[in-house]
Design a protein around this motif. Sequence first.
Motif, PDB file in Angstrom:
ATOM      1  N   ALA A  51     -28.215 -73.195  14.345  1.00 37.00           N
ATOM      2  CA  ALA A  51     -28.516 -73.477  15.742  1.00 37.00           C
ATOM      3  C   ALA A  51     -27.418 -72.919  16.619  1.00 37.00           C
ATOM      4  O   ALA A  51     -26.244 -73.002  16.280  1.00 37.00           O
ATOM      5  CB  ALA A  51     -28.638 -74.981  15.947  1.00 37.00           C
ATOM      6  N   CYS A  52     -27.814 -72.329  17.740  1.00 39.51           N
ATOM      7  CA  CYS A  52     -26.808 -71.969  18.732  1.00 39.51           C
ATOM      8  C   CYS A  52     -26.595 -73.212  19.576  1.00 39.51           C
ATOM      9  O   CYS A  52     -27.495 -73.668  20.255  1.00 39.51           O
ATOM     10  CB  CYS A  52     -27.257 -70.803  19.606  1.00 39.51           C
ATOM     11  SG  CYS A  52     -25.957 -70.337  20.769  1.00 39.51           S
ATOM     12  N   SER A  53     -25.404 -73.777  19.491  1.00 41.22           N
ATOM     13  CA  SER A  53     -25.180 -75.035  20.198  1.00 41.22           C
ATOM     14  C   SER A  53     -24.382 -74.830  21.478  1.00 41.22           C
ATOM     15  O   SER A  53     -23.610 -75.673  21.883  1.00 41.22           O
ATOM     16  CB  SER A  53     -24.515 -76.050  19.272  1.00 41.22           C
ATOM     17  OG  SER A  53     -23.604 -75.425  18.421  1.00 41.22           O
ATOM     18  N   LEU A  76     -25.287 -73.340  25.411  1.00 45.22           N
ATOM     19  CA  LEU A  76     -26.307 -72.777  26.303  1.00 45.22           C
ATOM     20  C   LEU A  76     -25.867 -71.369  26.696  1.00 45.22           C
ATOM     21  O   LEU A  76     -24.935 -71.197  27.459  1.00 45.22           O
ATOM     22  CB  LEU A  76     -26.452 -73.669  27.534  1.00 45.22           C
ATOM     23  CG  LEU A  76     -27.642 -73.370  28.442  1.00 45.22           C
ATOM     24  CD1 LEU A  76     -28.941 -73.407  27.677  1.00 45.22           C
ATOM     25  CD2 LEU A  76     -27.681 -74.348  29.600  1.00 45.22           C
ATOM     26  N   CYS A  77     -26.540 -70.350  26.101  1.00 40.30           N
ATOM     27  CA  CYS A  77     -26.001 -68.994  26.196  1.00 40.30           C
ATOM     28  C   CYS A  77     -26.886 -68.061  27.005  1.00 40.30           C
ATOM     29  O   CYS A  77     -26.625 -66.870  27.086  1.00 40.30           O
ATOM     30  CB  CYS A  77     -25.778 -68.437  24.797  1.00 40.30           C
ATOM     31  SG  CYS A  77     -27.283 -68.396  23.812  1.00 40.30           S
ATOM     32  N   GLY A  78     -27.946 -68.572  27.609  1.00 37.39           N
ATOM     33  CA  GLY A  78     -28.815 -67.714  28.408  1.00 37.39           C
ATOM     34  C   GLY A  78     -30.253 -68.180  28.317  1.00 37.39           C
ATOM     35  O   GLY A  78     -30.555 -69.208  27.706  1.00 37.39           O
ATOM     36  N   GLY A  93     -32.808 -67.144  26.676  1.00 39.19           N
ATOM     37  CA  GLY A  93     -33.435 -67.198  25.355  1.00 39.19           C
ATOM     38  C   GLY A  93     -32.699 -68.098  24.381  1.00 39.19           C
ATOM     39  O   GLY A  93     -32.946 -68.061  23.179  1.00 39.19           O
ATOM     40  N   HIS A  94     -31.796 -68.918  24.904  1.00 37.91           N
ATOM     41  CA  HIS A  94     -30.993 -69.803  24.046  1.00 37.91           C
ATOM     42  C   HIS A  94     -31.863 -70.612  23.087  1.00 37.91           C
ATOM     43  O   HIS A  94     -31.535 -70.776  21.923  1.00 37.91           O
ATOM     44  CB  HIS A  94     -30.163 -70.726  24.935  1.00 37.91           C
ATOM     45  CG  HIS A  94     -29.578 -71.904  24.238  1.00 37.91           C
ATOM     46  ND1 HIS A  94     -28.569 -71.766  23.305  1.00 37.91           N
ATOM     47  CD2 HIS A  94     -29.857 -73.224  24.307  1.00 37.91           C
ATOM     48  CE1 HIS A  94     -28.256 -72.976  22.852  1.00 37.91           C
ATOM     49  NE2 HIS A  94     -29.016 -73.864  23.427  1.00 37.91           N
ATOM     50  N   TYR A  95     -32.992 -71.094  23.603  1.00 44.70           N
ATOM     51  CA  TYR A  95     -33.858 -71.976  22.806  1.00 44.70           C
ATOM     52  C   TYR A  95     -34.397 -71.293  21.552  1.00 44.70           C
ATOM     53  O   TYR A  95     -34.715 -71.934  20.574  1.00 44.70           O
ATOM     54  CB  TYR A  95     -35.029 -72.479  23.666  1.00 44.70           C
ATOM     55  CG  TYR A  95     -36.028 -71.391  24.010  1.00 44.70           C
ATOM     56  CD1 TYR A  95     -37.152 -71.181  23.218  1.00 44.70           C
ATOM     57  CD2 TYR A  95     -35.807 -70.536  25.089  1.00 44.70           C
ATOM     58  CE1 TYR A  95     -38.038 -70.169  23.502  1.00 44.70           C
ATOM     59  CE2 TYR A  95     -36.687 -69.520  25.387  1.00 44.70           C
ATOM     60  CZ  TYR A  95     -37.808 -69.330  24.591  1.00 44.70           C
ATOM     61  OH  TYR A  95     -38.667 -68.318  24.862  1.00 44.70           O
TER      62      TYR A  95
HETATM   63 CU   LIG Z   1     -26.467 -68.437  21.727  1.00 42.22          CU
END
Ligand SMILES: [Cu+2]
Length: 223
Positions: free
Chosen positions: A185-187, A189-191, A193-195
């Motif tokens: 998981a990307c934990s 909030l990176c943009g 498309g984060h989800y």
């Molecule tokens: Cu990310």
Amino acid sequence: MFLKHFYSTDHKIFFTYVLIRFRRSAHRDASYHGLRGRWSTVIEGAVPVAEVALLMFFSIPLWSARVDAFPPEAQSTVVRVVAEQFAWNVHYPGADGRFGRTTPSLLGPSNPLGLDRTDPAGRDDITTINQLNLPVNRPVIIHLSSKDVIHSFGLGEMRVKQDAVPGIVQPVWFTPTVTGQWDIACSQLCGLGHYRMRGVYQIQSQGDYQAWLAEEAALIPTP
Ligand SMILES: [Cu+2]
């Protein structure tokens, strides 16, 4: 976490005490003054001071000593993970155990790591997208970086969470003790498309892992 703490046993005991101590039959008239004296203020001040001391002088140094004690690379599975909006690029050193050269000038849709296949160390390197396979019961060292913004590499089941920061290669290590398959998981909030920045990691037996590596090695493009 907070709620669990809030309703701990000592709170239940205190609640029971208050129920009896301030029961209606003993106090016909309500007191609008509340608690008098300085003790409550002293205690309220002492609790955060004690908590900050515990955190700064015990918890953080202990955790730091734990995560900084890296196992030797020779006895570990060493992998590079490069985060980008919105995927996890995984780079294995291949049979020779050496990572090939990577350079931004080679970056492209078919080469998201910018791997130089003409470099002798890079010929046998295995690259995957959103797929991280690792063998069980052997330390894993992941060199984590990012191509664009700050992401956070989260392997919840392995108790791993580490920010991936552009311009920094941050190592993180752990030892998987069970086999299975879970999400990366990307934990952070990176943009937009984060989800959907979701990968899969699979902890395999040594035999399954070697078989998987052989399968992937067969897919390496020949120049
Ligand atoms: Cu990310």
